[in-house]
Design an enzyme around this catalytic site. Structure first.
Site, PDB file in Angstrom:
ATOM      1  N   ASN A 275      -5.278  32.659  29.475  1.00 23.07           N
ATOM      2  CA  ASN A 275      -4.604  33.907  29.862  1.00 23.07           C
ATOM      3  C   ASN A 275      -3.073  33.717  29.720  1.00 23.07           C
ATOM      4  OD1 ASN A 275      -4.236  32.096  31.967  1.00 23.07           O
ATOM      5  ND2 ASN A 275      -4.078  33.736  33.453  1.00 23.07           N
ATOM      6  N   CYS A 277      -0.439  33.193  31.619  1.00 25.61           N
ATOM      7  CA  CYS A 277       0.356  32.126  32.269  1.00 25.61           C
ATOM      8  C   CYS A 277      -0.285  30.746  32.144  1.00 25.61           C
ATOM      9  CB  CYS A 277       0.619  32.500  33.715  1.00 25.61           C
ATOM     10  SG  CYS A 277       1.452  34.090  33.853  1.00 25.61           S
ATOM     11  N   GLU A 279      -3.152  29.358  33.211  1.00 22.44           N
ATOM     12  CA  GLU A 279      -4.000  28.705  34.215  1.00 22.44           C
ATOM     13  C   GLU A 279      -5.489  28.999  34.043  1.00 22.44           C
ATOM     14  OE1 GLU A 279      -2.054  31.214  34.702  1.00 22.44           O
ATOM     15  OE2 GLU A 279      -2.917  32.709  36.041  1.00 22.44           O
TER      16      GLU A 279
HETATM   17  O1  CDP Z   1       0.725  37.305  41.899  1.00 21.91           O
HETATM   18  P1  CDP Z   1      -0.085  38.085  40.918  1.00 21.91           P
HETATM   19  O2  CDP Z   1      -1.522  38.240  41.288  1.00 21.91           O
HETATM   20  O3  CDP Z   1       0.541  39.424  40.612  1.00 21.91           O
HETATM   21  O4  CDP Z   1      -0.067  37.337  39.497  1.00 21.91           O
HETATM   22  P2  CDP Z   1       0.209  35.818  39.082  1.00 21.91           P
HETATM   23  O5  CDP Z   1      -0.600  34.882  39.910  1.00 21.91           O
HETATM   24  O6  CDP Z   1       1.671  35.581  39.007  1.00 21.91           O
HETATM   25  O7  CDP Z   1      -0.374  35.802  37.606  1.00 21.91           O
HETATM   26  C1  CDP Z   1      -1.764  35.689  37.395  1.00 21.91           C
HETATM   27  C2  CDP Z   1      -2.147  36.282  36.096  1.00 21.91           C
HETATM   28  O8  CDP Z   1      -1.975  37.692  36.126  1.00 21.91           O
HETATM   29  C3  CDP Z   1      -1.309  35.858  34.889  1.00 21.91           C
HETATM   30  O9  CDP Z   1      -1.649  34.632  34.370  1.00 21.91           O
HETATM   31  C4  CDP Z   1      -1.638  36.981  33.949  1.00 21.91           C
HETATM   32  O10 CDP Z   1      -2.916  36.799  33.381  1.00 21.91           O
HETATM   33  C5  CDP Z   1      -1.651  38.185  34.863  1.00 21.91           C
HETATM   34  N1  CDP Z   1      -0.328  38.883  34.892  1.00 21.91           N
HETATM   35  C6  CDP Z   1      -0.091  39.940  34.024  1.00 21.91           C
HETATM   36  O11 CDP Z   1      -0.959  40.275  33.249  1.00 21.91           O
HETATM   37  N2  CDP Z   1       1.112  40.601  34.024  1.00 21.91           N
HETATM   38  C7  CDP Z   1       2.095  40.243  34.847  1.00 21.91           C
HETATM   39  N3  CDP Z   1       3.251  40.911  34.821  1.00 21.91           N
HETATM   40  C8  CDP Z   1       1.898  39.167  35.743  1.00 21.91           C
HETATM   41  C9  CDP Z   1       0.661  38.509  35.753  1.00 21.91           C
END
Ligand code: CDP
Length: 578
Positions: A275, A277, A279
């Site tokens: 994905n 980021c 992970e």
């Molecule tokens: O904290 P949150 O649940 O918003 O997201 P995160 O843990 O920072 O990011 C998890 C995943 O959400 C990322 O690896 C992306 O796959 C997705 N993501 C996204 O699509 N767009 C963003 N602006 C941020 C996160």
């Protein structure tokens, strides 16, 4: 379900929820309170319980979900908070889409990515199957433009679709190191704007790493037929990759063979991408929903000493696994092929946030053996309990349907409901909502300006540091302002030495400790670990290479480095750097 009083939430939490999460009418007026948001999510997810014979009342489960979220002990990923019980109903953060080597295939992927971005999900792609630049195109007699050129189309499409009206689309592009266009790919983000909606990573193989160490050449492979198509010197390519990452943080690196050693369903497919980021490695057409337990809320303090409350942690973990498994049922996926793949493997990604806060509370410096040992212990516990909870769910709900095509086939002790259970997410926004440090990262600064969500700014002093400063009698506004400017207290002699040792920030932690910490968590994580190795501006390319080598040797699944100031749009920035 009873609404249990008004929530006590901080200004930061309220701001984030109001801007991006609370339901709004067409005029932008808020249609729900934070309490109603969590109740909407809890009720929607618990609805899945009705379909099973586990003997639990959906309303009782909803109440438990509501409680664990409003105590900020556990939060699901952002799309779940935004969309559960709403029209969109798409609840997963992570997707990987295939990009086939045909115009039809490429534009299918562009369209599917747009649908996913609209629903708040992020997309990863491997561009490794596309024929190289200048290869012949049979039907027209012309020449192909190659992966990097097509990535620009994905980038432009992303630019035009704001995710669910709330967040900008995020993409990951991975190219195998043996793709003929690899050098163009490595340099493709040098102009920061051209591919601004992409993170990029080079997919490195063990054979390549061996060639680097021996100083030899390696074959480039034509993706159309698997035949060699020229060769490059491995060390030269590695140095180019290191230089570019040093220069502006992109590309990252992912270790594909390491990732595929943990692929639970190799019969169904090979993992080619993660994905955005990094992970969450996934098969093409697979999605995964994530959730994070806030470690700073799973502690007890006795006689002035704080420790992890493993009983409370266990209770939260079991509930979280149930929540994430229910989420799979309640999510509406944008494509039937994704729905099928997700429900076949039922991957979930439970992880932790607030780890740095936990260390502050326990008085353990992040950059020590003791902290690494705690990471192993806590994540080992999370992993074991998540697996046990998943196995328990499988007893009544059945194991994931593809289990007979998985590495768990015939293994009663690993008859899981979910093909994977654990992932360490960045928790970029979740950690603001929960008011804790993000993921497993050290805090960025003890007092800082947080730039979030398209340029908004929030000023914060770390509450644990502030409490300690007051308790130990060295708090002053002047000192806090100075710390915000400098970003570290390492050399401030007016602060007691033991406090300086414990309250380390990302830049006080040397790259070795960053990687060792990542490796410690990776040892107990089914999927992968989101981690950035922060480097000072003056760090050298040699240091970056050492980090990559160490990450490979310690069996990490990838590495992201960031040298201070090397990218203009930093999400977090100490006030001095602005
Ligand atoms: O904290 P949150 O649940 O918003 O997201 P995160 O843990 O920072 O990011 C998890 C995943 O959400 C990322 O690896 C992306 O796959 C997705 N993501 C996204 O699509 N767009 C963003 N602006 C941020 C996160």
């Amino acid at each position: 379900m009873e609404k249990s009083g008004m929530l006590t939430i901080s200004d930061n939490t309220r701001t984030v929820l109001e801007r991006r999460y609370l339901k709004k009418d067409t005029e932008g007026n808020l249609e729900e309170t934070p309490e109603e948001l969590f109740m909407r999510v809890a009720t929607c997810i618990a609805e899945a319980e009705g379909a099973y014979e586990d003997g639990l009342e959906p309303s009782a489960v909803a109440e438990a979900f509501y409680r664990v979220m409003t105590e900020f002990k556990f939060l699901p990923n952002s799309p779940t908070l935004m969309n559960a019980g709403n029209d969109l109903g798409q609840l997963a953060a992570c997707f990987v889409l295939p990009v086939e080597d045909s115009l039809d295939g490429i534009f299918d992927a562009v369209k599917n990515a747009a649908l996913i971005h609209k629903s708040g999900g992020g997309t990863g792609f491997s561009f490794s199957r596309l024929r190289a630049k200048n290869c012949r195109v049979g039907s027209t007699g012309g020449v192909a433009s190659g992966p990097v050129s097509f990535m620009k189309i994905f980038n432009t499409a992303t630019e035009q679709v704001k995710q669910g009206g709330t967040r900008r689309g995020a993409n990951m592009a991975i190219l195998r190191v043996d793709h003929p266009d690899i050098l163009e790919f490595i340099g493709c983000k040098e102009d920061n704007e051209a591919l601004n909606n992409f993170n990029i990573s080079v997919g490195v193989t063990d054979a390549f790493m061996q060639a680097v160490r021996q100083g030899g050449d390696y074959d480039l492979i034509d993706p159309r037929n698997g035949e060699p198509r020229g060769s490059l010197n491995a060390r030269t390519v590695y140095e180019t990759l290191v230089h570019q990452a040093w220069f502006n943080g992109d590309p990252g690196i992912v270790f594909l063979d390491r990732i595929n050693r943990d692929n639970p369903t190799p019969e169904i497919g090979e993992i080619e991408s993660t994905n955005p980021c990094g992970e969450q490695p996934l098969l093409p057409m697979e999605a995964c929903n994530l959730g994070s337990v806030n470690l700073s809320r799973c502690v007890v303090t006795e006689g002035g000493t704080t420790r992890v409350d493993y009983e409370a942690l266990k209770e939260t973990l079991w509930l979280a696994v149930r929540f994430l498994d229910d989420t799979i049922e309640m999510s509406r996926y944008p494509l039937s092929a994704i729905d099928e793949m997700v429900k076949g493997n039922r991957k979930i990604g439970l992880g932790v946030m607030g780890f740095a806060d936990l260390l502050f509370m326990m008085g353990i410096p992040y950059n020590t053996e003791e902290a690494v040992a705690l990471a192993e212990k806590v994540m080992g516990f999370v992993q074991a309990e998540a697996h046990e909870a998943s196995r328990h769910l499988a007893v009544s709900r059945g194991p994931f349907p593809n289990i007979d095509k998985s590495v768990f086939k015939g293994d009663e002790n690993r008859a899981y409901r979910n093909a994977t259970c654990t992932t360490i997410a960045p928790t970029g926004t979740l950690s603001i909502i929960a008011g804790c440090s993000s993921g497993i990262e050290p805090v960025f600064a003890l007092s800082f300006v947080r730039r979030v969500m398209d340029g908004d700014e929030l000023v914060e002093v770390n509450p644990l540091f502030e409490a300690t400063a007051r308790a130990r009698g060295f708090y002053s506004d002047e000192l806090m302002a100075r710390i915000a400017k400098v970003g570290t207290i390492a050399h401030m002699e007016e602060i007691p030495e033991d406090v300086r040792a414990v309250f380390v920030t990302a830049h006080d932690v040397s790259p070795e400790w960053h990687i060792r910490m990542q490796a410690a968590f990776q040892n107990h994580t089914d999927n992968a670990v989101s981690k950035t190795v922060n480097l000072p501006r003056q760090a050298t390319e040699d240091e970056v290479r050492d980090i990559y080598d160490m990450a490979f040797d310690l069996c990490c699944k990838g590495v992201t480095i960031y040298r201070d100031g090397s990218k203009e749009n930093q999400v977090l920035s100490v006030s001095d750097a602005k």
